[in-house]
Design a protein around this motif. Structure first.
Motif, PDB file in Angstrom:
ATOM      1  N   SER A 194       0.832  -1.207   0.000  1.00 48.20           N
ATOM      2  CA  SER A 194       0.000   0.000   0.000  1.00 48.20           C
ATOM      3  C   SER A 194       0.863   1.252   0.000  1.00 48.20           C
ATOM      4  CB  SER A 194      -0.929   0.014   1.221  1.00 48.20           C
ATOM      5  OG  SER A 194      -1.884  -1.017   1.150  1.00 48.20           O
ATOM      6  N   VAL A 195       1.911   1.231   0.809  1.00 50.75           N
ATOM      7  CA  VAL A 195       2.803   2.381   0.891  1.00 50.75           C
ATOM      8  C   VAL A 195       3.496   2.623  -0.440  1.00 50.75           C
ATOM      9  CG1 VAL A 195       4.983   3.169   1.915  1.00 50.75           C
ATOM     10  CG2 VAL A 195       3.126   2.351   3.381  1.00 50.75           C
ATOM     11  N   TYR A 196       3.948   1.559  -1.092  1.00 52.53           N
ATOM     12  CA  TYR A 196       4.619   1.750  -2.379  1.00 52.53           C
ATOM     13  C   TYR A 196       3.637   2.246  -3.439  1.00 52.53           C
ATOM     14  CZ  TYR A 196       7.211   1.264  -6.642  1.00 52.53           C
ATOM     15  OH  TYR A 196       7.805   1.556  -7.842  1.00 52.53           O
ATOM     16  N   GLU A 197       2.474   1.603  -3.538  1.00 55.28           N
ATOM     17  CA  GLU A 197       1.505   2.009  -4.564  1.00 55.28           C
ATOM     18  C   GLU A 197       1.069   3.451  -4.355  1.00 55.28           C
ATOM     19  OE1 GLU A 197      -2.958   0.708  -5.320  1.00 55.28           O
ATOM     20  OE2 GLU A 197      -1.568  -0.570  -6.442  1.00 55.28           O
ATOM     21  N   ALA A 198       0.889   3.844  -3.090  1.00 55.88           N
ATOM     22  CA  ALA A 198       0.471   5.216  -2.793  1.00 55.88           C
ATOM     23  C   ALA A 198       1.562   6.216  -3.173  1.00 55.88           C
ATOM     24  CB  ALA A 198       0.126   5.343  -1.316  1.00 55.88           C
ATOM     25  N   GLN A 199       2.820   5.866  -2.913  1.00 57.46           N
ATOM     26  CA  GLN A 199       3.918   6.749  -3.310  1.00 57.46           C
ATOM     27  C   GLN A 199       3.969   6.910  -4.830  1.00 57.46           C
ATOM     28  OE1 GLN A 199       7.840   6.326  -1.039  1.00 57.46           O
ATOM     29  NE2 GLN A 199       6.814   4.396  -0.577  1.00 57.46           N
ATOM     30  N   GLU A 200       3.813   5.810  -5.540  1.00 56.13           N
ATOM     31  CA  GLU A 200       3.856   5.867  -6.995  1.00 56.13           C
ATOM     32  C   GLU A 200       2.713   6.733  -7.528  1.00 56.13           C
ATOM     33  OE1 GLU A 200       4.683   2.731 -10.546  1.00 56.13           O
ATOM     34  OE2 GLU A 200       3.056   2.195  -9.171  1.00 56.13           O
ATOM     35  N   PHE A 201       1.507   6.526  -7.004  1.00 59.36           N
ATOM     36  CA  PHE A 201       0.358   7.331  -7.419  1.00 59.36           C
ATOM     37  C   PHE A 201       0.622   8.805  -7.134  1.00 59.36           C
ATOM     38  CE2 PHE A 201      -3.619   9.502  -6.454  1.00 59.36           C
ATOM     39  CZ  PHE A 201      -4.425   9.155  -7.527  1.00 59.36           C
ATOM     40  N   THR A 202       1.118   9.112  -5.925  1.00 56.27           N
ATOM     41  CA  THR A 202       1.349  10.498  -5.543  1.00 56.27           C
ATOM     42  C   THR A 202       2.408  11.151  -6.424  1.00 56.27           C
ATOM     43  OG1 THR A 202       0.720  10.019  -3.254  1.00 56.27           O
ATOM     44  CG2 THR A 202       1.997  12.024  -3.635  1.00 56.27           C
ATOM     45  N   TRP A 203       3.505  10.438  -6.690  1.00 58.74           N
ATOM     46  CA  TRP A 203       4.560  11.009  -7.531  1.00 58.74           C
ATOM     47  C   TRP A 203       4.018  11.337  -8.921  1.00 58.74           C
ATOM     48  CZ3 TRP A 203       7.264  10.093 -12.056  1.00 58.74           C
ATOM     49  CH2 TRP A 203       8.436  10.836 -12.219  1.00 58.74           C
ATOM     50  N   LEU A 204       3.179  10.475  -9.451  1.00 59.77           N
ATOM     51  CA  LEU A 204       2.602  10.724 -10.770  1.00 59.77           C
ATOM     52  C   LEU A 204       1.645  11.914 -10.741  1.00 59.77           C
ATOM     53  CD1 LEU A 204       2.012   7.044 -11.924  1.00 59.77           C
ATOM     54  CD2 LEU A 204       3.676   8.673 -12.880  1.00 59.77           C
ATOM     55  N   THR A 205       0.924  12.101  -9.628  1.00 60.64           N
ATOM     56  CA  THR A 205       0.057  13.282  -9.519  1.00 60.64           C
ATOM     57  C   THR A 205       0.883  14.558  -9.474  1.00 60.64           C
ATOM     58  OG1 THR A 205      -0.093  13.409  -7.084  1.00 60.64           O
ATOM     59  CG2 THR A 205      -1.656  11.953  -8.209  1.00 60.64           C
ATOM     60  N   LEU A 206       2.057  14.492  -8.828  1.00 58.85           N
ATOM     61  CA  LEU A 206       2.927  15.664  -8.753  1.00 58.85           C
ATOM     62  C   LEU A 206       3.577  15.944 -10.104  1.00 58.85           C
ATOM     63  CD1 LEU A 206       4.702  15.013  -5.318  1.00 58.85           C
ATOM     64  CD2 LEU A 206       2.615  16.305  -5.771  1.00 58.85           C
ATOM     65  N   LYS A 207       3.988  14.893 -10.775  1.00 64.92           N
ATOM     66  CA  LYS A 207       4.590  15.059 -12.098  1.00 64.92           C
ATOM     67  C   LYS A 207       3.614  15.732 -13.057  1.00 64.92           C
ATOM     68  CE  LYS A 207       6.696  12.445 -15.889  1.00 64.92           C
ATOM     69  NZ  LYS A 207       6.952  11.083 -16.443  1.00 64.92           N
ATOM     70  N   ALA A 208       2.328  15.402 -12.921  1.00 64.44           N
ATOM     71  CA  ALA A 208       1.291  15.980 -13.778  1.00 64.44           C
ATOM     72  C   ALA A 208       0.666  17.227 -13.160  1.00 64.44           C
ATOM     73  CB  ALA A 208       0.208  14.940 -14.047  1.00 64.44           C
ATOM     74  N   GLY A 209       1.246  17.716 -12.055  1.00 65.47           N
ATOM     75  CA  GLY A 209       0.649  18.827 -11.325  1.00 65.47           C
ATOM     76  C   GLY A 209       0.561  20.110 -12.130  1.00 65.47           C
ATOM     77  N   PHE A 210      -0.243  21.022 -11.654  1.00 62.66           N
ATOM     78  CA  PHE A 210      -0.484  22.285 -12.351  1.00 62.66           C
ATOM     79  C   PHE A 210      -0.496  23.423 -11.343  1.00 62.66           C
ATOM     80  CE2 PHE A 210      -4.383  20.151 -11.223  1.00 62.66           C
ATOM     81  CZ  PHE A 210      -5.187  21.139 -10.665  1.00 62.66           C
ATOM     82  N   ARG A 211      -0.279  24.636 -11.831  1.00 59.06           N
ATOM     83  CA  ARG A 211      -0.249  25.833 -10.972  1.00 59.06           C
ATOM     84  C   ARG A 211      -1.412  26.748 -11.362  1.00 59.06           C
ATOM     85  NH1 ARG A 211       3.373  30.929 -10.669  1.00 59.06           N
ATOM     86  NH2 ARG A 211       3.450  31.368  -8.423  1.00 59.06           N
ATOM     87  N   PRO A 212      -2.552  26.575 -10.709  1.00 61.16           N
ATOM     88  CA  PRO A 212      -3.741  27.318 -11.128  1.00 61.16           C
ATOM     89  C   PRO A 212      -3.788  28.754 -10.624  1.00 61.16           C
ATOM     90  CG  PRO A 212      -4.286  25.937  -9.278  1.00 61.16           C
ATOM     91  CD  PRO A 212      -2.848  25.641  -9.616  1.00 61.16           C
ATOM     92  N   GLY A 213      -2.992  29.062  -9.591  1.00 55.81           N
ATOM     93  CA  GLY A 213      -3.040  30.390  -8.998  1.00 55.81           C
ATOM     94  C   GLY A 213      -1.660  30.997  -8.860  1.00 55.81           C
ATOM     95  N   MET A 214      -1.480  31.820  -7.836  1.00 54.48           N
ATOM     96  CA  MET A 214      -0.226  32.537  -7.632  1.00 54.48           C
ATOM     97  C   MET A 214       0.715  31.836  -6.665  1.00 54.48           C
ATOM     98  SD  MET A 214      -1.592  36.484  -7.546  1.00 54.48           S
ATOM     99  CE  MET A 214      -2.829  36.152  -6.277  1.00 54.48           C
ATOM    100  N   GLY A 215       0.272  30.687  -6.109  1.00 52.31           N
ATOM    101  CA  GLY A 215       1.077  30.002  -5.116  1.00 52.31           C
ATOM    102  C   GLY A 215       1.632  28.681  -5.600  1.00 52.31           C
ATOM    103  N   GLN A 216       1.425  27.661  -4.775  1.00 52.09           N
ATOM    104  CA  GLN A 216       2.006  26.352  -5.045  1.00 52.09           C
ATOM    105  C   GLN A 216       1.272  25.618  -6.172  1.00 52.09           C
ATOM    106  OE1 GLN A 216       1.614  25.081  -0.830  1.00 52.09           O
ATOM    107  NE2 GLN A 216       3.788  24.580  -0.961  1.00 52.09           N
ATOM    108  N   HIS A 217       1.939  24.597  -6.692  1.00 50.02           N
ATOM    109  CA  HIS A 217       1.312  23.689  -7.641  1.00 50.02           C
ATOM    110  C   HIS A 217       0.336  22.772  -6.897  1.00 50.02           C
ATOM    111  CE1 HIS A 217       4.802  25.023  -9.912  1.00 50.02           C
ATOM    112  NE2 HIS A 217       4.298  24.467 -11.007  1.00 50.02           N
ATOM    113  N   ILE A 218      -0.630  22.231  -7.622  1.00 45.58           N
ATOM    114  CA  ILE A 218      -1.603  21.284  -7.076  1.00 45.58           C
ATOM    115  C   ILE A 218      -1.436  19.955  -7.805  1.00 45.58           C
ATOM    116  CG2 ILE A 218      -4.077  20.717  -6.999  1.00 45.58           C
ATOM    117  CD1 ILE A 218      -4.644  23.609  -6.394  1.00 45.58           C
ATOM    118  N   PRO A 219      -1.401  18.842  -7.077  1.00 44.13           N
ATOM    119  CA  PRO A 219      -1.306  17.535  -7.744  1.00 44.13           C
ATOM    120  C   PRO A 219      -2.540  17.260  -8.601  1.00 44.13           C
ATOM    121  CG  PRO A 219      -0.851  17.362  -5.376  1.00 44.13           C
ATOM    122  CD  PRO A 219      -1.422  18.717  -5.606  1.00 44.13           C
ATOM    123  N   ASP A 220      -2.316  16.624  -9.742  1.00 47.12           N
ATOM    124  CA  ASP A 220      -3.432  16.224 -10.607  1.00 47.12           C
ATOM    125  C   ASP A 220      -3.784  14.776 -10.289  1.00 47.12           C
ATOM    126  OD1 ASP A 220      -5.284  15.625 -12.518  1.00 47.12           O
ATOM    127  OD2 ASP A 220      -4.014  16.120 -14.241  1.00 47.12           O
TER     128      ASP A 220
END
Length: 280
Positions: A235-261
């Protein structure tokens, strides 16, 4: 009529930017094939740059939200995020104690990415006393792990991550995943510990930019994987992989930080002629 997907109940604060908090939990759990139930612990005034104000819910409202949905639907996992008060911690601790066989993922949110404080020493002490021993896994970043591990006698002591994990495990949780994004290492190294030591260590490429909601995404993804019957290590590995992919595909919709997709995978399913790309 088909069977329902695995159901996960999240206790978390609302983030109107949709980057973190209960909104992040909903998106992550849905993105991983689970049905999210939500119990609000607080309302926040925030955007992608930081938190301006917090309204903490009454503990009875938190308990009533949870009891109502739990009487109606069976859950396969609990996820606990920002708590807000000692009274809310006590209410949640009492509720989850009635479901000892359900895995509990505790993300001890102590501050926002900008550094806005969410937890004082009383809240930290209450988490240790009432929630840690009921948690299947807690998921602090390295800064949170060191702060959570300190006690009154050595509050100036500098602990390494292994020492911090050992201290946290002494309070009764089964596993500790310490996230290494704040460490000065070439790659992000996340280490899972139990009472016997390191269970697994995973390294991930550092991505440019800073992210709003990465911790919520990871802890919710672990809860989703546990709800689907996976082992803690898997579970820990699969969750890390999912999270990293959300960050890789992340976007910056405003003036601050990126948001994971959290729906990065949906882009891959779009026909090329419609999307113009393969996503990711």
């Amino acid at each position: 009529m088909s069977l329902p997907p695995p159901i996960v109940l999240s206790f978390a604060a609302s983030d109107p930017s949709g980057g973190a908090g209960v909104q992040a939990d909903i998106l992550t759990l849905a993105g991983m094939g689970c049905h999210p139930l939500t119990v609000l612990t607080a309302l926040t005034v925030q955007d992608t740059t930081g938190v301006e104000d917090i309204f903490v819910m009454d503990a009875e409202w938190v308990a009533d939200q949870a009891r109502t949905v739990l009487q109606d639907m069976p859950v396969q996992a609990f996820k606990i995020g920002m708590l807000g008060s000692v009274e809310i911690i006590a209410a949640i601790a009492e509720i989850i104690s009635d479901y000892p066989d359900i895995p509990v993922v505790l993300d001890p949110v102590l501050a926002s990415g900008r550094g806005d404080t969410f937890a004082n020493e009383e809240i930290i002490a209450a988490m240790r006393e009432m929630l840690f021993h009921q948690a299947t896994i807690i998921t602090p970043n390295s800064i949170e792990a060191r702060r959570l591990a300190l006690d009154d006698e050595d509050d100036q002591e500098i602990l390494n991550l292994k020492q911090s994990a050992d201290r946290l495990l002494q309070w009764g949780c089964s596993y500790v995943l310490i996230k290494g994004a704040h460490e000065n290492t070439p790659k992000v190294v996340n280490i899972l510990y139990d009472v016997n030591g390191m269970v697994r260590s995973d390294s991930w490429q550092r991505l440019p930019g800073s992210f709003h909601g990465s911790g919520c995404t990871l802890s919710s993804a672990i809860a989703a994987s546990l709800a689907r019957g996976m082992s803690i290590a898997d579970s820990v590995y699969e969750a890390q992989e999912f999270t990293w992919l959300t960050l890789k595909a992340g976007f910056r919709p405003g003036m601050g930080q990126h948001i994971p997709d959290r729906f990065f995978w949906a882009e891959d399913e779009k026909p090329e002629e419609d999307s113009g790309s393969t996503g990711g």
